[in-house]
Design a protein around this motif. Structure first.
Motif, PDB file in Angstrom:
ATOM      1  N   ALA A 199      16.738 -12.907 -54.685  1.00 48.53           N
ATOM      2  CA  ALA A 199      16.211 -11.483 -54.818  1.00 48.53           C
ATOM      3  C   ALA A 199      16.485 -10.365 -54.917  1.00 48.53           C
ATOM      4  O   ALA A 199      16.081  -9.025 -56.038  1.00 48.53           O
ATOM      5  CB  ALA A 199      14.595 -11.704 -53.815  1.00 48.53           C
ATOM      6  N   ALA A 200      17.108  -9.396 -54.235  1.00 49.10           N
ATOM      7  CA  ALA A 200      17.831  -8.366 -53.617  1.00 49.10           C
ATOM      8  C   ALA A 200      18.436  -8.401 -55.162  1.00 49.10           C
ATOM      9  O   ALA A 200      19.649  -6.725 -54.568  1.00 49.10           O
ATOM     10  CB  ALA A 200      18.556  -8.377 -51.979  1.00 49.10           C
ATOM     11  N   GLY A 201      19.158  -8.605 -55.318  1.00 44.32           N
ATOM     12  CA  GLY A 201      20.534  -9.211 -57.093  1.00 44.32           C
ATOM     13  C   GLY A 201      22.093  -9.264 -55.944  1.00 44.32           C
ATOM     14  O   GLY A 201      22.834  -8.654 -56.354  1.00 44.32           O
ATOM     15  N   ARG A 202      21.941  -9.967 -55.113  1.00 43.93           N
ATOM     16  CA  ARG A 202      23.487 -10.641 -54.533  1.00 43.93           C
ATOM     17  C   ARG A 202      23.644 -11.567 -54.735  1.00 43.93           C
ATOM     18  O   ARG A 202      23.306 -12.590 -54.346  1.00 43.93           O
ATOM     19  CB  ARG A 202      23.406  -9.984 -52.577  1.00 43.93           C
ATOM     20  CG  ARG A 202      22.841  -8.694 -52.976  1.00 43.93           C
ATOM     21  CD  ARG A 202      24.338  -7.736 -53.111  1.00 43.93           C
ATOM     22  NE  ARG A 202      25.519  -8.437 -52.425  1.00 43.93           N
ATOM     23  CZ  ARG A 202      25.823  -8.222 -52.097  1.00 43.93           C
ATOM     24  NH1 ARG A 202      24.773  -7.441 -50.825  1.00 43.93           N
ATOM     25  NH2 ARG A 202      27.711  -8.702 -50.785  1.00 43.93           N
ATOM     26  N   PRO A 203      24.162 -12.418 -56.338  1.00 42.07           N
ATOM     27  CA  PRO A 203      24.165 -13.282 -56.380  1.00 42.07           C
ATOM     28  C   PRO A 203      25.849 -14.329 -55.631  1.00 42.07           C
ATOM     29  O   PRO A 203      26.497 -15.342 -55.180  1.00 42.07           O
ATOM     30  CB  PRO A 203      24.435 -13.701 -57.944  1.00 42.07           C
ATOM     31  CG  PRO A 203      24.870 -12.293 -58.493  1.00 42.07           C
ATOM     32  CD  PRO A 203      24.341 -11.229 -57.367  1.00 42.07           C
ATOM     33  N   ASP A 204      26.727 -12.679 -55.108  1.00 38.99           N
ATOM     34  CA  ASP A 204      27.578 -13.311 -54.673  1.00 38.99           C
ATOM     35  C   ASP A 204      27.396 -14.061 -53.806  1.00 38.99           C
ATOM     36  O   ASP A 204      28.082 -14.795 -52.583  1.00 38.99           O
ATOM     37  CB  ASP A 204      28.383 -12.051 -54.353  1.00 38.99           C
ATOM     38  CG  ASP A 204      27.502 -11.331 -53.854  1.00 38.99           C
ATOM     39  OD1 ASP A 204      26.423 -10.636 -54.160  1.00 38.99           O
ATOM     40  OD2 ASP A 204      28.620 -10.417 -52.442  1.00 38.99           O
TER      41      ASP A 204
END
Length: 381
Positions: A199-204
């Motif tokens: 949700a926070a845009g941290r796929p890593d």
């Protein structure tokens, strides 16, 4: 109880963990010790032994030990939550979070209360509970801190505060969780981290956390935990279309007897079917989700489902059952086996199987487990 906690932390032998907790709870010394009782019951909840927990709680309630009354009420509320009685759990925990004695029980009741509010899709009330109960002071309790962080993380996520959820999830993931390891929210902290990071845009962060959640679930071999892990993987890696992962997760959640999880999964898959233009399949799953949502008292989810169904352009197909089919379906919902239904109605087992097969086909469901959550239509006139 140390052995049971150690087995729980290893996370690869659910049955042995349950057996160890049962052995400890059979000891009269444990029944007089609040910490031992709480750990034993929460470990059994974590292993999915809901009937056993209910039996232990009935025995404790019949002893009428005033010194343990609020602790037993807390454990009863936790049991109610996990079997799907969110309304009952919420009512009990709201009181316990304010008036329970001793204070340690009151402090435990606060995050448990927040768990229920998140499960019921009421983050606004959860935010008020954070303010009313001085969450900052509770955070200074090191043993409780992982539980508090995980619960607050889920609350942030439900409220759409992805960055705050990720911050709590990251901190929780770094802490030892021995004392609170039995709680579902803590046990699923990798899943929280994955969802918050996505949700926070941290796929890593999201991808590896989702993979670790699935590894932990398959090692533990709990139907509901594997279903949850599949949901996390799909939300992190999926493409937003109806998926085999969600289909399998729904079947597993039924086996795990988790109406809260079933409502959420059926809603997600049903919503996706609608977006893909498959209205009939979407409607069936949304109605299934609505049945579970109404059963657990999740008014927010029922409202979302109603809005989606009202927006459909095609009329709902009207399933109808014969009087005989309705009678058999009602008995099946009440837990009667095919043999017992046959004896009660003076029919053959093969006839019962034939009628139930027609019921499943008409209602668009897969079998007896799905039938448990169905609202049966009136019989044909």
């Amino acid at each position: 109880m140390t052995t049971a906690l150690a087995l729980l932390m290893q996370g690869n032998d659910r049955l042995a963990t349950a057996a160890q907790a049962e052995m400890v709870l059979a000891d009269e010394v444990c029944l007089r010790h609040a910490g031992c009782l709480w750990h034993g019951v929460t470990i059994l909840l974590r292993t999915g032994e809901f009937e056993s927990v209910d039996a232990h709680l009935w025995k404790l309630e019949s002893r009428r030990d005033d010194g343990l009354a609020d602790l037993v009420a807390l454990m009863r509320a936790e049991h109610a939550q996990y079997v799907g009685d969110l309304m009952g759990a919420r009512e009990a925990l709201e009181r316990l979070a304010t008036t329970a004695s001793p204070p340690t029980v009151r402090e435990l009741a606060v995050p448990c209360y927040l768990e229920v509010l998140v499960a019921a899709n009421e983050p606004d009330i959860g935010d008020q509970v954070l303010r009313d109960h001085d969450f900052g002071r509770l955070m200074r309790r090191q043993a409780l801190r992982p539980f508090l962080l995980a619960v607050r993380g889920y609350l942030h996520l439900a409220a759409g505060r992805a960055d705050e959820a990720l911050k709590d999830a990251l901190e929780c993931s770094r802490l030892p969780v021995t004392e609170v390891a039995a709680h579902f929210t803590v046990a699923h902290r990798r899943g929280l981290l994955a969802l918050a990071a996505a949700a926070a845009g941290r796929p890593d962060i999201a991808g590896p956390a989702a993979a670790r959640e699935y590894e932990a679930a398959t090692a533990w071999r709990s139907h509901s935990h594997i279903a949850w892990a599949l949901y996390v993987l799909e939300m992190v890696e999926g493409e937003g279309r109806p998926s085999d992962r969600l289909r399998d997760a729904i079947d597993l959640m039924e086996l795990g007897r988790s109406p809260v999880g079933l409502a959420a999964l059926c809603f997600e898959q049903g919503r996706r079917f609608l977006e893909a233009g498959q209205e009939q399949a979407g409607r069936a799953l949304l109605l299934r989700a609505d049945g579970a949502a109404r059963r657990i008292g999740d008014k927010a989810l029922s409202g979302k489902i109603e809005n989606l169904l009202c927006a459909l352009t095609s009329p709902a197909p009207q399933a109808s059952l014969t009087a005989q089919e309705l009678k058999i379906a009602e008995l099946a919902q009440n837990g009667y086996t095919n043999k017992q239904i046959a004896e009660r109605l003076v029919l053959t087992v093969r006839t019962i199987e034939f009628h139930l097969s027609n019921v499943y086909r008409k209602l668009g469901i897969s079998g007896r487990r799905a039938l448990a959550n169905e609202v049966l239509p009136p019989p044909q006139s």
